[in-house]
Every structure is written in structure tokens, then in C-alpha cells.
Design an enzyme around this catalytic site. Structure first.
Site, PDB file in Angstrom:
ATOM      1  N   THR A  16      -7.564   0.589  -1.730  1.00 34.78           N
ATOM      2  CA  THR A  16      -6.947  -0.673  -1.640  1.00 34.78           C
ATOM      3  C   THR A  16      -7.249  -1.505  -0.407  1.00 34.78           C
ATOM      4  OG1 THR A  16      -5.099   0.369  -0.772  1.00 34.78           O
ATOM      5  CG2 THR A  16      -5.049  -0.097  -3.295  1.00 34.78           C
ATOM      6  N   SER A  17      -7.657  -0.743   0.764  1.00 36.83           N
ATOM      7  CA  SER A  17      -8.028  -1.411   2.208  1.00 36.83           C
ATOM      8  C   SER A  17      -8.925  -0.440   2.597  1.00 36.83           C
ATOM      9  CB  SER A  17      -6.659  -1.076   3.139  1.00 36.83           C
ATOM     10  OG  SER A  17      -6.249   0.180   3.246  1.00 36.83           O
ATOM     11  N   TYR A 154      -6.510  17.229  10.994  1.00 34.18           N
ATOM     12  CA  TYR A 154      -7.212  16.215  10.212  1.00 34.18           C
ATOM     13  C   TYR A 154      -8.696  16.721  10.563  1.00 34.18           C
ATOM     14  CZ  TYR A 154      -9.926  11.724   9.901  1.00 34.18           C
ATOM     15  OH  TYR A 154     -10.483  10.636   9.677  1.00 34.18           O
TER      16      TYR A 154
HETATM   17  N1  LIG Z   1     -11.233   4.013   9.969  1.00 41.30           N
HETATM   18  C1  LIG Z   1     -11.871   4.965  10.775  1.00 41.30           C
HETATM   19  O1  LIG Z   1     -11.943   4.791  11.976  1.00 41.30           O
HETATM   20  C2  LIG Z   1     -12.544   6.126  10.167  1.00 41.30           C
HETATM   21  C3  LIG Z   1     -13.474   6.902  10.982  1.00 41.30           C
HETATM   22  C4  LIG Z   1     -13.816   8.205  10.389  1.00 41.30           C
HETATM   23  C5  LIG Z   1     -13.513   8.559   8.989  1.00 41.30           C
HETATM   24  N2  LIG Z   1     -12.781   7.831   8.325  1.00 41.30           N
HETATM   25  C6  LIG Z   1     -12.373   8.247   7.001  1.00 41.30           C
HETATM   26  O2  LIG Z   1     -12.766   7.242   6.065  1.00 41.30           O
HETATM   27  C7  LIG Z   1     -11.833   7.396   4.913  1.00 41.30           C
HETATM   28  C8  LIG Z   1     -11.288   5.912   4.611  1.00 41.30           C
HETATM   29  O3  LIG Z   1     -10.449   5.552   5.800  1.00 41.30           O
HETATM   30  P1  LIG Z   1      -9.821   4.159   6.311  1.00 41.30           P
HETATM   31  O4  LIG Z   1      -9.472   4.023   7.649  1.00 41.30           O
HETATM   32  O5  LIG Z   1     -10.655   3.053   5.606  1.00 41.30           O
HETATM   33  O6  LIG Z   1      -8.457   4.007   5.341  1.00 41.30           O
HETATM   34  P2  LIG Z   1      -7.313   2.988   5.578  1.00 41.30           P
HETATM   35  O7  LIG Z   1      -7.721   1.826   5.958  1.00 41.30           O
HETATM   36  O8  LIG Z   1      -5.959   4.005   6.008  1.00 41.30           O
HETATM   37  O9  LIG Z   1      -7.250   3.163   3.963  1.00 41.30           O
HETATM   38  C9  LIG Z   1      -6.645   4.294   3.275  1.00 41.30           C
HETATM   39  C10 LIG Z   1      -6.768   3.984   1.843  1.00 41.30           C
HETATM   40  O10 LIG Z   1      -6.301   5.161   1.296  1.00 41.30           O
HETATM   41  C11 LIG Z   1      -5.104   5.003   0.454  1.00 41.30           C
HETATM   42  N3  LIG Z   1      -4.330   6.120   0.368  1.00 41.30           N
HETATM   43  C12 LIG Z   1      -3.685   6.723   1.367  1.00 41.30           C
HETATM   44  N4  LIG Z   1      -3.090   7.750   1.241  1.00 41.30           N
HETATM   45  C13 LIG Z   1      -3.078   8.019  -0.184  1.00 41.30           C
HETATM   46  C14 LIG Z   1      -2.812   9.014  -1.164  1.00 41.30           C
HETATM   47  N5  LIG Z   1      -2.036   9.830  -0.659  1.00 41.30           N
HETATM   48  N6  LIG Z   1      -3.155   8.905  -2.243  1.00 41.30           N
HETATM   49  C15 LIG Z   1      -3.860   7.777  -2.706  1.00 41.30           C
HETATM   50  N7  LIG Z   1      -4.467   6.888  -2.016  1.00 41.30           N
HETATM   51  C16 LIG Z   1      -3.810   6.876  -0.517  1.00 41.30           C
HETATM   52  C17 LIG Z   1      -4.401   3.534   0.674  1.00 41.30           C
HETATM   53  O11 LIG Z   1      -4.006   2.988  -0.353  1.00 41.30           O
HETATM   54  P3  LIG Z   1      -2.227   2.596  -0.298  1.00 41.30           P
HETATM   55  O12 LIG Z   1      -1.919   2.288   1.091  1.00 41.30           O
HETATM   56  O13 LIG Z   1      -2.313   1.489  -1.204  1.00 41.30           O
HETATM   57  O14 LIG Z   1      -1.661   3.869  -0.963  1.00 41.30           O
HETATM   58  C18 LIG Z   1      -5.412   3.016   1.294  1.00 41.30           C
HETATM   59  O15 LIG Z   1      -6.407   2.272   0.325  1.00 41.30           O
HETATM   60  C19 LIG Z   1     -10.744   8.259   5.192  1.00 41.30           C
HETATM   61  O16 LIG Z   1     -11.116   9.636   4.517  1.00 41.30           O
HETATM   62  C20 LIG Z   1     -10.930   8.593   6.668  1.00 41.30           C
HETATM   63  O17 LIG Z   1     -10.441   9.745   7.058  1.00 41.30           O
HETATM   64  C21 LIG Z   1     -12.065   6.795   8.868  1.00 41.30           C
END
Ligand SMILES: NC(=O)c1ccc[n+]([C@@H]2O[C@H](COP(=O)([O-])OP(=O)(O)OC[C@H]3O[C@@H](n4cnc5c(N)ncnc54)[C@H](OP(=O)(O)O)[C@@H]3O)[C@@H](O)[C@H]2O)c1
Length: 264
Positions: A16-17, A154
Site C-alpha cells: 500500500t506504500s 531486523y
Molecule cells: N525503505 C528502505 O530504505 C528500505 C531499505 C532496504 C530494504 N527495505 C525493505 O523493502 C521492503 C519495503 O519497505 P518500504 O520501506 O517500502 O516499506 P513501507 O513504506 O514501510 O511500507 C510497508 C508496507 O507493508 C505493509 N505492511 C506493514 N506491516 C505489514 C504486515 N504485518 N502485514 C501486511 N502488510 C504490512 C504496509 O501496509 P499497511 O500500513 O497498509 O498495513 C505497507 O504497504 C521491506 O521489506 C523493507 O525491509 C526498505
């Protein structure tokens, strides 16, 4: 370049984001039928509507399920149709001292970040192998090897994905299925933007200054010296979801801006 994705079906956990949302949008633009996911029905429905407006010809659906609740995952697996592309994207972190992190804190990060992909892959991999085509992508993190000391749980969960992904890829020998891991570095999601804005306001700085300091003082190994955009990560995920990426299997694809070092 025609990615030859038209007509395929994808499920993206946690979409969703952030990276998941950007990937959903791009896959829809490539003609993929996309099923998005988040924890709450209201949020999921709103994002389905938003994507439908952004990509009017796109076929998008959503299923709410919280990956920290196994009964909701069971429901999700019953609801999901066959998919060609599984993107194990959902993940969260809790920044905390190793001494203060409880068993519960550890279990929740393992459950959401690791078991989500285990459960979905156990469900879909045999079906993909039977149909002789499929793509499974795990979204790990640069933290898998950088292991910041406030993110040990994590980082452990993200390191585990590398072994799972490699192990599953070895079960695809001789088929058209591939299993790979994408490793984003620091990425400018909505969450990162509001964090940076919060620090900027508190310290009376601009967001650019806070961002610069992060790379000068914290992520000092970055060669990119800026956050990646969600679109940059989504572009790569989309390519590795496509038939064009057939020669890459069991691989780790780094989008870390060079932060993890190493020559391979
Ligand atoms: N952003 C970074 O800098 C970064 C760097 C390296 C790796 N990553 C990895 O990339 C992936 C995406 O990260 P992001 O930063 O784009 O995430 P984000 O913006 O925090 O978005 C998280 C998404 O996951 C959903 N979500 C969270 N907890 C959930 C649960 N228990 N069950 C189902 N849905 C859930 C949220 O939906 P709702 O809130 O609608 O539930 C939202 O759609 C993750 O695995 C993260 O570890 C991110």
C-alpha cells in the site's frame, strides 16, 4: 524494451506504500494483473482506487492480511488466485538496543519479514514449477550485511532471506522458474521522508542537510551518497519479474548504492 509481462499476475506483499506500491504501479503499467496487500481493508481499498486512477487500464485488486497473524495469512492463501510473480516485499524494523529487544520483538520481525515469504513461497513455488514458469523475488536489505547495532533483529531477518531464496532457487533446476533476492539500500519512501522532515524540524535544518549528514555520519560506505527513489528499486524488481531475466536464478541483486562493498 518490451518486458513481455503483459497478461501475467503478480502478488506483492506489503504494497500500500513505499517500494511495494511503486512496484505495483510499474507492473500495472506493464500490463500485469496486480494484487496488492496491506494490513487493513480500508487502506487496501483506498490504494486499489488510487492505482486504478493512476493506471486506468490496469487490473488491480487488493487483499488485506496482516503477516504477523497466521490466521490472516491462511485466509490470504485461500483467497489468492494462481500467480506468476510473487514479490515477498513486506518488512518492518524496530530500532532498539539488543539488550532491550524482547523475544516478542524478535519473533514479530521474523514472523513478518521471514515467515511471510516462507508461507507464500511454500504455497506458490510447487504451482509455478508445475506450470514451468514463475518468478519469486525476496526483498532483503543492505542491513543483511551492514548489521547496524540498533537493528540486529531486523538485519538477522533480512540475512535469513538470502538463504531461503538461494535454497528455493535450487529447487527450480531445469524449469522456467527463478528465485532471486533484491537488496535495496536506503530508499526514500514516505516513511523515510517523514522521518527526515521530523529530524529537520527538530534540529532546525533542511531535509537536504539531514540527508547529507546521514550519508556522512551513518551510511558512510555509500557510493551513491543519496537515498534511492522507490521508482529506482521498482524498475529493477520489474525487470527481474519479467521473462527477460531468465538467466538470473539464485542471485542477490544489490541496489545498495555500493554501501555493502565487495566485488561481486
Ligand atoms: N525503505 C528502505 O530504505 C528500505 C531499505 C532496504 C530494504 N527495505 C525493505 O523493502 C521492503 C519495503 O519497505 P518500504 O520501506 O517500502 O516499506 P513501507 O513504506 O514501510 O511500507 C510497508 C508496507 O507493508 C505493509 N505492511 C506493514 N506491516 C505489514 C504486515 N504485518 N502485514 C501486511 N502488510 C504490512 C504496509 O501496509 P499497511 O500500513 O497498509 O498495513 C505497507 O504497504 C521491506 O521489506 C523493507 O525491509 C526498505
Amino acid at each position: 524494451m518490451d518486458l513481455k509481462l503483459k497478461g501475467k499476475t503478480a502478488f506483492i506483499s506489503g504494497s500500500t506504500s513505499g517500494i511495494g506500491f511503486a512496484t505495483a504501479k510499474l507492473l500495472l503499467q506493464e500490463g500485469v494483473k496486480v494484487i496488492i496487500n496491506g494490513r487493513h481493508q480500508k487502506g487496501v481499498s483506498e490504494i486499489v482506487d488510487k492505482l486504478q486512477k493512476l493506471v486506468p487500464d490496469g487490473m488491480v485488486k487488493g487483499i488485506a492480511a496482516d503477516f504477523s497473524k497466521s490466521t490472516e495469512v491462511d485466509f490470504l492463501l485461500e483467497e489468492l488466485p494462481l500467480v506468476d510473480i510473487l514479490i515477498n516485499n513486506v518488512g518492518f524494523f524496530t530500532s532498539q538496543s539488543f539488550y532491550e529487544a524482547t523475544d516478542e520483538d524478535w519473533y514479530k520481525q521474523i514472523e513478518v519479514n521471514v515467515m511471510s515469504g516462507v508461507r507464500l513461497s511454500r504455497h506458490f513455488l510447487p504451482k509455478m514449477i508445475r506450470s514451468n514458469w514463475g518468478r519469486i523475488l525476496f526483498v532483503s536489505s543492505e542491513c543483511a550485511t551492514l548489521v547496524p547495532s540498533d537493528l540486529i533483529a531486523y538485519s538477522t531477518s533480512k540475512a535469513a532471506l538470502l538463504a531461503i531464496s538461494r535454497g528455493l532457487s535450487q529447487m527450480t533446476t531445469g524449469t522456467g522458474v527463478t528465485v532471486n533476492t533484491i537488496i535495496p539500500g536506503s530508499t526514500l519512501t514516505e516513511g523515510a521522508i517523514s522521518f527526515l522532515n521530523g529530524v529537520a524540524e527538530k534540529e532546525n535544518k533542511t531535509r537536504g542537510e539531514v540527508e547529507g549528514e546521514f550519508f556522512r555520519k551513518v551510511r558512510t560506505s555509500s557510493l551513491l551518497e543519496r537515498f534511492a527513489s522507490v521508482e529506482e528499486i521498482a524498475n529493477t524488481i520489474t525487470y527481474y519479474s519479467s521473462p527477460l531475466s531468465a538467466a538470473t536464478n539464485g542471485a542477490v541483486i544489490k541496489l545498495d548504492g555500493g554501501s555493502m562493498g565487495g566485488i561481486i
